[in-house]
Write an enzyme that holds these catalytic residues in place. Structure first.
Site, mmCIF file in Angstrom:
data_model
loop_
_atom_site.group_PDB
_atom_site.id
_atom_site.type_symbol
_atom_site.label_atom_id
_atom_site.label_comp_id
_atom_site.label_asym_id
_atom_site.label_seq_id
_atom_site.Cartn_x
_atom_site.Cartn_y
_atom_site.Cartn_z
ATOM 1 N N CYS A 1 -32.129 26.212 -63.511
ATOM 2 C CA CYS A 1 -30.721 26.289 -63.935
ATOM 3 C C CYS A 1 -29.846 25.815 -62.777
ATOM 4 O O CYS A 1 -30.362 25.291 -61.788
ATOM 5 C CB CYS A 1 -30.355 27.687 -64.419
ATOM 6 S SG CYS A 1 -30.435 28.967 -63.144
ATOM 7 N N ARG B 1 -29.815 32.496 -65.092
ATOM 8 C CA ARG B 1 -30.663 32.155 -66.239
ATOM 9 C C ARG B 1 -32.111 31.850 -65.884
ATOM 10 O O ARG B 1 -33.025 32.351 -66.554
ATOM 11 C CB ARG B 1 -30.054 30.965 -67.000
ATOM 12 C CG ARG B 1 -28.731 31.302 -67.658
ATOM 13 C CD ARG B 1 -28.004 30.043 -68.085
ATOM 14 N NE ARG B 1 -27.658 29.226 -66.935
ATOM 15 C CZ ARG B 1 -27.177 27.997 -66.988
ATOM 16 N NH1 ARG B 1 -26.995 27.432 -68.171
ATOM 17 N NH2 ARG B 1 -26.873 27.336 -65.889
ATOM 18 N N ASP C 1 -24.041 29.609 -69.781
ATOM 19 C CA ASP C 1 -24.175 30.164 -68.434
ATOM 20 C C ASP C 1 -23.408 31.476 -68.323
ATOM 21 O O ASP C 1 -22.174 31.487 -68.349
ATOM 22 C CB ASP C 1 -23.640 29.146 -67.423
ATOM 23 C CG ASP C 1 -24.063 29.492 -66.005
ATOM 24 O OD1 ASP C 1 -24.379 30.673 -65.749
ATOM 25 O OD2 ASP C 1 -24.077 28.578 -65.169
HETATM 26 P P1 4NP Z 1 -27.155 30.130 -63.220
HETATM 27 O O1 4NP Z 1 -25.628 30.576 -63.036
HETATM 28 O O2 4NP Z 1 -27.188 28.628 -63.188
HETATM 29 O O3 4NP Z 1 -27.563 30.680 -64.544
HETATM 30 O O4 4NP Z 1 -27.912 30.767 -62.051
HETATM 31 C C1 4NP Z 1 -24.856 30.132 -61.954
HETATM 32 C C2 4NP Z 1 -24.773 30.893 -60.820
HETATM 33 C C3 4NP Z 1 -23.984 30.475 -59.751
HETATM 34 C C4 4NP Z 1 -23.293 29.282 -59.838
HETATM 35 C C5 4NP Z 1 -23.377 28.511 -60.985
HETATM 36 C C6 4NP Z 1 -24.152 28.942 -62.039
HETATM 37 N N1 4NP Z 1 -22.475 28.859 -58.768
HETATM 38 O O5 4NP Z 1 -21.901 27.752 -58.863
HETATM 39 O O6 4NP Z 1 -22.357 29.542 -57.768
#
Ligand code: 4NP
Length: 152
Positions: free
Chosen positions: A8, A14, A123
């Site tokens: 992800c 995720r 997300d």
């Molecule tokens: P993930 O969610 O892709 O599901 O782990 C996110 C967590 C942090 C960030 C973006 C998406 N971020 O930009 O910090």
């Protein structure tokens, strides 16, 4: 041995959820020795950080054990290291293709494309909806496991 890497954007919501959900599904079927399951990010944004606390809480609520996760970034060499590299949304797939330098063996997939309702896992970092993310990821992992145990 079937090697699966979930991917992800940040590797704190995720993809670690998918990693621990699939590990638990595999464990409940007594299949742990046949699988190597891991997760990674397309960005370096969260490098070294643990799973996001609301994601951990949701997994614990659902009885899914959570290990000592630290976010890492997907590397080009992961393409050879894994049988399937499974992204959560279309943006992840574009970034994964760029990191891998293409997809000559057709290993890059989107999780919900294994189900009868293809699409993106929204997300929860942005939506705040960890229940919806869990439900989508769990049905994706069920479908993925059926695919893997039927075809491999
Ligand atoms: P993930 O969610 O892709 O599901 O782990 C996110 C967590 C942090 C960030 C973006 C998406 N971020 O930009 O910090």
């Amino acid at each position: 041995m079937i090697r699966v890497l979930f991917v992800c954007l940040g590797n704190i919501c995720r993809s670690p959820m998918a990693e621990y959900i699939l590990k638990e599904m595999v464990a409940r079927r007594g299949l742990t020795p046949q699988f190597y399951i891991n997760s990674a990010a397309t960005s370096s944004e969260e490098w070294g950080n643990p799973i996001y606390p609301p994601a951990r809480r949701k997994l614990q609520e659902e009885g899914v054990p959570v290990g000592d996760h630290r976010a890492v970034q997907m590397m080009a060499g992961d393409y050879a290291r894994y049988d399937l590299l499974i992204g959560m949304d279309a943006n992840n797939l574009r970034a994964m293709r760029r990191i891998a330098g293409g997809d000559p063996e057709g290993k890059l997939r989107r999780l919900l494309d294994f189900t009868d309702r293809p699409g993106d896992v929204a997300d929860p970092w942005y939506t705040g909806d960890f229940d919806a993310a869990y439900a989508d990821i769990a049905r994706g992992c069920e479908a993925l496991l059926t695919y893997l145990t039927d075809t491999k």
